[in-house]
Each structure stands twice: as C-alpha cells, then as structure tokens.
Enzyme design. Structure first.
Site, PDB file in Angstrom:
ATOM      1  N   CYS A 110      -2.702 -76.134  63.595  1.00 32.27           N
ATOM      2  CA  CYS A 110      -2.040 -76.893  62.538  1.00 32.27           C
ATOM      3  C   CYS A 110      -2.951 -78.001  62.004  1.00 32.27           C
ATOM      4  CB  CYS A 110      -0.711 -77.425  63.040  1.00 32.27           C
ATOM      5  SG  CYS A 110       0.404 -77.961  61.720  1.00 32.27           S
ATOM      6  N   HIS A 111      -2.655 -79.271  62.279  1.00 30.49           N
ATOM      7  CA  HIS A 111      -3.566 -80.351  61.903  1.00 30.49           C
ATOM      8  C   HIS A 111      -4.582 -80.650  63.012  1.00 30.49           C
ATOM      9  CE1 HIS A 111      -0.301 -81.168  58.975  1.00 30.49           C
ATOM     10  NE2 HIS A 111      -1.285 -81.605  58.209  1.00 30.49           N
TER      11      HIS A 111
ATOM     12  N   GLU B  98       0.859 -78.605  52.884  1.00 27.31           N
ATOM     13  CA  GLU B  98       0.879 -80.063  52.774  1.00 27.31           C
ATOM     14  C   GLU B  98       1.694 -80.495  51.564  1.00 27.31           C
ATOM     15  OE1 GLU B  98       0.566 -82.541  55.092  1.00 27.31           O
ATOM     16  OE2 GLU B  98      -1.519 -81.938  55.416  1.00 27.31           O
TER      17      GLU B  98
END
Length: 224
Positions: A131-132, A162
């Site tokens: 993910c991030h 996002e």
C-alpha cells in the site's frame, strides 16, 4: 540465521493539515504477521521513532487484527518498539514495510529504513512493502548508489486510489509517481483490488487487499 521477519511501521500520527489522525494500517501488519507466523517465522516490529506507534485502519470486527493486537508478544512489542538504528538487519531473512498514510511523511528518504532494506536485500533476503509502505523505498539505494526500485516492476497505492480517498492534495507527493521517477515500473490494478508484484526479491502490493498476497509471495521467494 533464525527464521525471523521484521515488520516496519510508521510513527507519524497527523494526516497533514486535516486535523485527522493516521498511523500504521493495522491490517497491513496483522494479516502478514499471521501468514508469517503460520509458516514458522518469528515476527519482530520496528517503528521509525520507536515506542508505541500510532494506529490507523483498526477494524475490531476483523479476526486477524484482533489476534494481532491481543497476542501477548505483539502487544509487548507495540508498547515499546525499537527504532531502525537499533535493529541488527543480520537477524532477518526479510523485511516488510507496512502501509498506512503516516508512512508518506516518515518513510521516504529515511536512511535508517533504507539501511535495513539495503542490507537485507543485498544479503539475499526479501524486501516487501504494501500500500503506502513502498514509501520506504523512495530514496532507498543499494551500495552502488542505484535506487533499489530502479528497473523493478512494482505495485503501490495508485494515484487514482489516492484521489478516490480524497487525499491527493494532502499527502506530500503521489507515491506511484515518485517511485516511477526513480526508475520503477508501476503496474496498477483497478482501485482497491488486490495486486501483488514480485520482481526478483522485491515484493510489493497495491493496497490493504494485497496484504495477504504480499506476505504469501514473500514466503514463496524465501522458499526458492
């Protein structure tokens, strides 16, 4: 080397100037923890600032998260995680950078996290991120000075995702764009669907739905 995998967590608690809180995405640590421990690995935690890292994405109805947060060893670790500088990378066969929006502030260009990734990768270990979590790969270089992601196919939270969560203007940069600028080839899937990409010993996933797949793919690479 003992069968150990390190999971790295963000220590950043503020979601930009929104007044909202953030932290590490609990599911993106909990699900891989279950996969790794079921395969016989010991899992250790580390966070950027040490201590008790802030949490995000907590779902009390999720069985994996409940087991993770109530496990006596994990609870003790979460109460006082070490900083990356205090961690001996030589103890670990792999490192997983868990996501959560907090990572966008304290993972990129972080020399201590980059050291862990570089040393584990160059020793023949596996680097994973979901993910991030691939924000830890932003600015991370190998010993020859090249970016770790250069020439690699990757997955990460996408620009469209996002935008869909309304945070394109809140995060410091768009993760997929920054990784692409450092030589990676970003391979997005449809918003919020699972995507796992393995390239050599780098395993990355697009979003929380990819957490289990990332962990399983990391084990597959370790078994080679």
């Amino acid at each position: 080397m003992s069968k150990r995998i390190l999971i790295a967590l963000t220590s950043h608690a503020a979601l930009g100037d929104t007044g909202r809180s953030t932290g590490f995405h609990v599911g993106e640590a909990a699900v891989p923890w279950e996969v790794f421990t079921a395969a016989g690995y010991t899992v250790d935690l580390v966070s950027v600032a040490g201590g008790n890292p802030p949490r995000d994405g907590t779902d009390p109805t999720d069985p994996a998260q409940r087991r993770f947060l109530t496990d006596t060893d994990i609870a003790a670790q979460l109460a006082n995680t070490p900083t990356p500088d205090a961690v001996d990378s030589g103890r670990y066969e792999a490192v997983l950078f868990a996501g959560g929006h907090g990572t966008m502030w304290d993972f990129p260009d972080n020399p201590a996290l980059a050291r862990l990734a570089r040393e584990i990768y160059e020793r023949g270990g596996v680097v994973g991120a979901v993910c991030h979590g691939p924000a830890a790969l932003v600015g991370a270089t190998l010993s020859d000075g090249s970016y770790l992601v250069a020439g690699k196919k990757i997955a990460a939270f996408t620009n469209d995702e996002e935008a869909a969560v309304g945070l394109s203007g809140v995060v410091p940069f768009l993760l997929a764009d920054r990784l692409t600028a450092q030589g990676a080839t970003h391979l997005p899937a449809e918003n919020f669907t699972a995507r796992v990409v393995t390239d050599d010993r780098l395993v990355t996933g697009q979003n929380p739905a990819s957490a289990q797949g990332v962990a399983e793919a990391m084990l597959d690479v370790l078994a080679r």
